[in-house]
Design a protein around this motif. Sequence first.
Motif, PDB file in Angstrom:
ATOM      1  N   GLY A  48      33.480  37.821 -27.815  1.00 14.09           N
ATOM      2  CA  GLY A  48      33.273  38.198 -29.216  1.00 14.09           C
ATOM      3  C   GLY A  48      31.827  38.132 -29.673  1.00 14.09           C
ATOM      4  O   GLY A  48      31.554  38.170 -30.870  1.00 14.09           O
ATOM      5  N   ASN A  49      30.911  38.021 -28.698  1.00 13.35           N
ATOM      6  CA  ASN A  49      29.507  37.820 -29.070  1.00 13.35           C
ATOM      7  C   ASN A  49      28.742  39.096 -29.405  1.00 13.35           C
ATOM      8  O   ASN A  49      27.578  39.019 -29.812  1.00 13.35           O
ATOM      9  CB  ASN A  49      28.761  37.062 -27.960  1.00 13.35           C
ATOM     10  N   GLY A  50      29.366  40.262 -29.204  1.00 16.17           N
ATOM     11  CA  GLY A  50      28.653  41.503 -29.498  1.00 16.17           C
ATOM     12  C   GLY A  50      27.425  41.671 -28.632  1.00 16.17           C
ATOM     13  O   GLY A  50      27.278  40.992 -27.615  1.00 16.17           O
ATOM     14  N   THR A  51      26.571  42.599 -29.022  1.00 16.11           N
ATOM     15  CA  THR A  51      25.286  42.724 -28.324  1.00 16.11           C
ATOM     16  C   THR A  51      24.232  43.035 -29.361  1.00 16.11           C
ATOM     17  O   THR A  51      24.459  43.824 -30.285  1.00 16.11           O
ATOM     18  CB  THR A  51      25.280  43.859 -27.276  1.00 16.11           C
ATOM     19  N   SER A  52      23.100  42.411 -29.186  1.00 15.04           N
ATOM     20  CA  SER A  52      22.060  42.501 -30.192  1.00 15.04           C
ATOM     21  C   SER A  52      21.547  43.926 -30.384  1.00 15.04           C
ATOM     22  O   SER A  52      21.553  44.460 -31.493  1.00 15.04           O
ATOM     23  CB  SER A  52      20.917  41.574 -29.801  1.00 15.04           C
ATOM     24  N   LEU A  53      21.148  44.568 -29.304  1.00 16.45           N
ATOM     25  CA  LEU A  53      20.437  45.835 -29.443  1.00 16.45           C
ATOM     26  C   LEU A  53      21.311  46.972 -29.941  1.00 16.45           C
ATOM     27  O   LEU A  53      20.868  47.814 -30.721  1.00 16.45           O
ATOM     28  CB  LEU A  53      19.773  46.220 -28.117  1.00 16.45           C
ATOM     29  N   SER A  54      22.570  47.009 -29.519  1.00 17.84           N
ATOM     30  CA  SER A  54      23.409  48.127 -29.927  1.00 17.84           C
ATOM     31  C   SER A  54      24.032  47.945 -31.312  1.00 17.84           C
ATOM     32  O   SER A  54      24.750  48.808 -31.776  1.00 17.84           O
ATOM     33  CB  SER A  54      24.480  48.387 -28.873  1.00 17.84           C
ATOM     34  N   GLY A  55      23.766  46.804 -31.945  1.00 19.79           N
ATOM     35  CA  GLY A  55      24.244  46.625 -33.316  1.00 19.79           C
ATOM     36  C   GLY A  55      25.676  46.146 -33.430  1.00 19.79           C
ATOM     37  O   GLY A  55      26.265  46.187 -34.502  1.00 19.79           O
ATOM     38  N   PHE A  56      26.255  45.684 -32.326  1.00 22.38           N
ATOM     39  CA  PHE A  56      27.616  45.144 -32.369  1.00 22.38           C
ATOM     40  C   PHE A  56      27.553  43.677 -32.773  1.00 22.38           C
ATOM     41  O   PHE A  56      26.980  42.860 -32.048  1.00 22.38           O
ATOM     42  CB  PHE A  56      28.310  45.284 -31.013  1.00 22.38           C
ATOM     43  N   PRO A  57      28.159  43.318 -33.911  1.00 22.54           N
ATOM     44  CA  PRO A  57      28.018  41.942 -34.384  1.00 22.54           C
ATOM     45  C   PRO A  57      28.770  40.925 -33.534  1.00 22.54           C
ATOM     46  O   PRO A  57      29.736  41.257 -32.843  1.00 22.54           O
ATOM     47  CB  PRO A  57      28.609  42.001 -35.798  1.00 22.54           C
ATOM     48  N   ASP A  58      28.301  39.686 -33.627  1.00 23.11           N
ATOM     49  CA  ASP A  58      28.995  38.539 -33.059  1.00 23.11           C
ATOM     50  C   ASP A  58      30.133  38.206 -34.014  1.00 23.11           C
ATOM     51  O   ASP A  58      29.894  37.866 -35.173  1.00 23.11           O
ATOM     52  CB  ASP A  58      28.008  37.364 -32.959  1.00 23.11           C
ATOM     53  N   ILE A  59      31.372  38.328 -33.566  1.00 20.52           N
ATOM     54  CA  ILE A  59      32.504  38.012 -34.445  1.00 20.52           C
ATOM     55  C   ILE A  59      33.201  36.719 -34.002  1.00 20.52           C
ATOM     56  O   ILE A  59      34.177  36.304 -34.606  1.00 20.52           O
ATOM     57  CB  ILE A  59      33.508  39.189 -34.535  1.00 20.52           C
ATOM     58  N   SER A  60      32.675  36.080 -32.943  1.00 15.36           N
ATOM     59  CA  SER A  60      33.312  34.859 -32.443  1.00 15.36           C
ATOM     60  C   SER A  60      33.177  33.726 -33.454  1.00 15.36           C
ATOM     61  O   SER A  60      32.119  33.541 -34.064  1.00 15.36           O
ATOM     62  CB  SER A  60      32.660  34.428 -31.128  1.00 15.36           C
ATOM     63  N   GLY A  61      34.253  32.983 -33.656  1.00 18.99           N
ATOM     64  CA  GLY A  61      34.205  31.812 -34.534  1.00 18.99           C
ATOM     65  C   GLY A  61      34.101  32.161 -36.014  1.00 18.99           C
ATOM     66  O   GLY A  61      33.956  31.261 -36.842  1.00 18.99           O
ATOM     67  N   GLN A  62      34.150  33.441 -36.349  1.00 19.18           N
ATOM     68  CA  GLN A  62      34.076  33.818 -37.768  1.00 19.18           C
ATOM     69  C   GLN A  62      35.373  33.412 -38.478  1.00 19.18           C
ATOM     70  O   GLN A  62      36.428  33.307 -37.849  1.00 19.18           O
ATOM     71  CB  GLN A  62      33.843  35.334 -37.851  1.00 19.18           C
ATOM     72  N   HIS A  63      35.295  33.182 -39.787  1.00 21.02           N
ATOM     73  CA  HIS A  63      36.502  32.827 -40.552  1.00 21.02           C
ATOM     74  C   HIS A  63      37.546  33.949 -40.472  1.00 21.02           C
ATOM     75  O   HIS A  63      37.228  35.112 -40.746  1.00 21.02           O
ATOM     76  CB  HIS A  63      36.164  32.620 -42.024  1.00 21.02           C
ATOM     77  N   ALA A  64      38.789  33.590 -40.159  1.00 27.13           N
ATOM     78  CA  ALA A  64      39.856  34.587 -40.069  1.00 27.13           C
ATOM     79  C   ALA A  64      40.039  35.351 -41.385  1.00 27.13           C
ATOM     80  O   ALA A  64      40.240  36.564 -41.391  1.00 27.13           O
ATOM     81  CB  ALA A  64      41.173  33.913 -39.657  1.00 27.13           C
ATOM     82  N   ASP A  65      39.959  34.650 -42.508  1.00 29.44           N
ATOM     83  CA  ASP A  65      40.146  35.321 -43.808  1.00 29.44           C
ATOM     84  C   ASP A  65      39.076  36.383 -44.049  1.00 29.44           C
ATOM     85  O   ASP A  65      39.353  37.457 -44.585  1.00 29.44           O
ATOM     86  CB  ASP A  65      40.089  34.310 -44.963  1.00 29.44           C
ATOM     87  N   TYR A  66      37.843  36.059 -43.651  1.00 27.91           N
ATOM     88  CA  TYR A  66      36.762  37.042 -43.821  1.00 27.91           C
ATOM     89  C   TYR A  66      36.983  38.247 -42.896  1.00 27.91           C
ATOM     90  O   TYR A  66      36.869  39.395 -43.318  1.00 27.91           O
ATOM     91  CB  TYR A  66      35.390  36.396 -43.550  1.00 27.91           C
ATOM     92  N   ILE A  67      37.326  37.993 -41.640  1.00 26.46           N
ATOM     93  CA  ILE A  67      37.558  39.092 -40.691  1.00 26.46           C
ATOM     94  C   ILE A  67      38.667  40.003 -41.211  1.00 26.46           C
ATOM     95  O   ILE A  67      38.548  41.227 -41.205  1.00 26.46           O
ATOM     96  CB  ILE A  67      37.936  38.540 -39.296  1.00 26.46           C
ATOM     97  N   LYS A  68      39.727  39.363 -41.702  1.00 21.55           N
ATOM     98  CA  LYS A  68      40.857  40.124 -42.242  1.00 21.55           C
ATOM     99  C   LYS A  68      40.389  41.036 -43.380  1.00 21.55           C
ATOM    100  O   LYS A  68      40.725  42.216 -43.445  1.00 21.55           O
ATOM    101  CB  LYS A  68      41.907  39.126 -42.764  1.00 21.55           C
ATOM    102  N   SER A  69      39.569  40.481 -44.259  1.00 18.34           N
ATOM    103  CA  SER A  69      39.095  41.278 -45.403  1.00 18.34           C
ATOM    104  C   SER A  69      38.247  42.460 -44.937  1.00 18.34           C
ATOM    105  O   SER A  69      38.319  43.546 -45.512  1.00 18.34           O
ATOM    106  CB  SER A  69      38.298  40.400 -46.381  1.00 18.34           C
ATOM    107  N   GLN A  70      37.474  42.267 -43.870  1.00 18.66           N
ATOM    108  CA  GLN A  70      36.622  43.362 -43.388  1.00 18.66           C
ATOM    109  C   GLN A  70      37.438  44.430 -42.676  1.00 18.66           C
ATOM    110  O   GLN A  70      37.189  45.622 -42.844  1.00 18.66           O
ATOM    111  CB  GLN A  70      35.522  42.828 -42.466  1.00 18.66           C
ATOM    112  N   LEU A  71      38.433  44.021 -41.874  1.00 15.34           N
ATOM    113  CA  LEU A  71      39.264  45.024 -41.193  1.00 15.34           C
ATOM    114  C   LEU A  71      40.028  45.854 -42.233  1.00 15.34           C
ATOM    115  O   LEU A  71      40.166  47.067 -42.099  1.00 15.34           O
ATOM    116  CB  LEU A  71      40.221  44.347 -40.198  1.00 15.34           C
ATOM    117  N   LYS A  72      40.472  45.200 -43.310  1.00 17.20           N
ATOM    118  CA  LYS A  72      41.157  45.953 -44.373  1.00 17.20           C
ATOM    119  C   LYS A  72      40.189  46.868 -45.106  1.00 17.20           C
ATOM    120  O   LYS A  72      40.551  47.985 -45.490  1.00 17.20           O
ATOM    121  CB  LYS A  72      41.854  44.985 -45.337  1.00 17.20           C
ATOM    122  N   ALA A  73      38.950  46.404 -45.281  1.00 14.20           N
ATOM    123  CA  ALA A  73      37.954  47.242 -45.971  1.00 14.20           C
ATOM    124  C   ALA A  73      37.555  48.443 -45.105  1.00 14.20           C
ATOM    125  O   ALA A  73      37.364  49.550 -45.616  1.00 14.20           O
ATOM    126  CB  ALA A  73      36.724  46.406 -46.334  1.00 14.20           C
TER     127      ALA A  73
END
Length: 188
Positions: free
Chosen positions: A127-152
């Motif tokens: 879940g660490n993404g990659t810096s250069l290609s712009g893929f964010p690190d989503i590991s350890g992120q709050h589940a509630d926040y992730i849920k809100s972003q997937l819905k958005a």
Amino acid sequence: IAQGDAEKGKAKSVACGACHGADGNSLISMNPKLAGQHTNYLVKQLNDFKLASQTGGKEGRNNAVMNGMAAALSEQDILDISAYFSSQTGTDGETPEDAVELGSKLYSGGDLERGITACIACHGPRGNGTSLSGFPDISGQHADYIKSQLKAFRSGDRANSLNGMMGDIAKKMTDEDIEILSNYVAGL
Ligand code: HEM
Ligand code: HEM
């Protein structure tokens, strides 16, 4: 390319700490952790919020609180603050037992039949993404926040990912997929 100065960023980030935690490890589940996030991803998000504030929410990433916060920052402030939060260590989260099996299946394998691309392709096995290609690190992120972003992403309220990548994927997800993936990713 201009560089950020993490020391200066720390001093400039005092107002952010109220919501995101002084070291970027927010304790509030709807506020994203910023600690350890890739610098260029943070820079992009802040510029996207700023763009939304300048276009009445039509472009960029629209959030009532963050638009105003980002609008007040100079280009150099954005680089410095992003360098600071990126240099901090993110805290771990946990995956609840009941999300492990289905979560890892969907995360690593996607769903060919429904056209859901595997998350692992862009966000990586941990879940660490990659810096250069712009893929964010989503590991350890709050589940509630992730849920809100997937819905958005699914509703189109958040449409700032390159080529609509996240929107295309999220539009194929059910509420249950989102629930499982959010809980799973939180513990990566
Ligand atoms: C989102 C930075 C102040 C609440 C974000 C994101 C960044 C950020 C980079 C996106 C994170 C991601 O995509 O993972 C900052 C900085 C601040 C600041 C640099 C100070 C200048 C605040 C304050 C609050 C706040 C004071 C609360 C009053 C939020 C919330 C989100 C967010 C709720 C999620 C928005 C959404 O759902 O799209 N912030 N922040 N932030 N921030 Fe801040
Ligand atoms: C952003 C989850 C698949 C590319 C995000 C975010 C989440 C997420 C939660 C927001 C992070 C934040 O706000 O801090 C997932 C899940 C996936 C998946 C659960 C699998 C179902 C993919 C794939 C790609 C991708 C396959 C590449 C084709 C991106 C990009 C962003 C992003 C580029 C950043 C968007 C921006 O610049 O604002 N993803 N993702 N994701 N994802 Fe994914």
